[in-house]
Design a protein around this motif. Structure first.
Motif, short mmCIF file in Angstrom:
data_model
loop_
_atom_site.label_atom_id
_atom_site.label_comp_id
_atom_site.label_asym_id
_atom_site.label_seq_id
_atom_site.Cartn_x
_atom_site.Cartn_y
_atom_site.Cartn_z
N GLU A 1 -8.48 4.98 -5.07
CA GLU A 1 -7.05 5.18 -5.28
C GLU A 1 -6.25 4.37 -4.26
O GLU A 1 -6.70 4.14 -3.14
N TYR A 2 -5.06 3.97 -4.67
CA TYR A 2 -4.18 3.21 -3.79
C TYR A 2 -2.74 3.62 -4.01
O TYR A 2 -2.39 4.28 -4.99
N GLN A 3 -1.90 3.20 -3.06
CA GLN A 3 -0.47 3.47 -3.14
C GLN A 3 0.27 2.22 -2.71
O GLN A 3 -0.06 1.61 -1.69
N LEU A 4 1.27 1.84 -3.49
CA LEU A 4 2.11 0.69 -3.14
C LEU A 4 3.25 1.19 -2.27
O LEU A 4 4.02 2.06 -2.67
N LEU A 5 3.33 0.65 -1.07
CA LEU A 5 4.36 1.04 -0.11
C LEU A 5 5.46 -0.02 -0.09
O LEU A 5 5.39 -1.02 -0.79
N ASP A 6 6.45 0.20 0.74
CA ASP A 6 7.54 -0.77 0.90
C ASP A 6 7.01 -2.09 1.44
O ASP A 6 5.94 -2.15 2.04
N ASN A 7 7.78 -3.15 1.26
CA ASN A 7 7.49 -4.47 1.81
C ASN A 7 6.17 -5.05 1.31
O ASN A 7 5.45 -5.71 2.06
N ASN A 8 5.81 -4.74 0.06
CA ASN A 8 4.64 -5.34 -0.56
C ASN A 8 3.32 -4.96 0.14
O ASN A 8 2.38 -5.75 0.18
N ILE A 9 3.29 -3.77 0.72
CA ILE A 9 2.08 -3.28 1.40
C ILE A 9 1.33 -2.35 0.45
O ILE A 9 1.91 -1.44 -0.14
N LEU A 10 0.03 -2.60 0.32
CA LEU A 10 -0.81 -1.75 -0.52
C LEU A 10 -1.75 -0.97 0.40
O LEU A 10 -2.45 -1.56 1.23
#
Length: 88
Positions: free
Chosen positions: A29-38
């Protein structure tokens, strides 16, 4: 074991990669955070399927996809973090 040895499905709507194993599933599982950070947040392989390369295959597939997309990578999941540290 190479990721090509498994049928890995990217379920982008659920932010995860999975390998279906009979009635079970191994998951990254992953989450996309602000500023194009995965952030890779979790890997899970059902107990009876551990040690067969499922988690490693998922991580390789997830990292390849994320790098292709140009994300900055991080991992709150300790297992994925091992791969990120070995690449640096």
């Amino acid at each position: 074991m190479p990721s090509s040895a498994f049928n890995i499905e990217h379920q982008s709507e659920q932010s995860r990669f999975i390998i279906n194993i009979n009635d079970d599933a191994a998951v990254l599982e992953y989450q996309l955070l602000d500023n194009n950070i995965l952030d890779f947040t979790r890997t899970y392989v059902p107990f009876r399927h551990r040690g067969q390369g499922h988690a490693e295959a998922l991580v390789h597939a997830g990292l390849a996809w994320a790098n292709n997309q140009g994300f900055t990578l991080q991992a709150s999941c300790w297992y994925v973090d091992k791969f990120l540290k070995s690449d640096s």
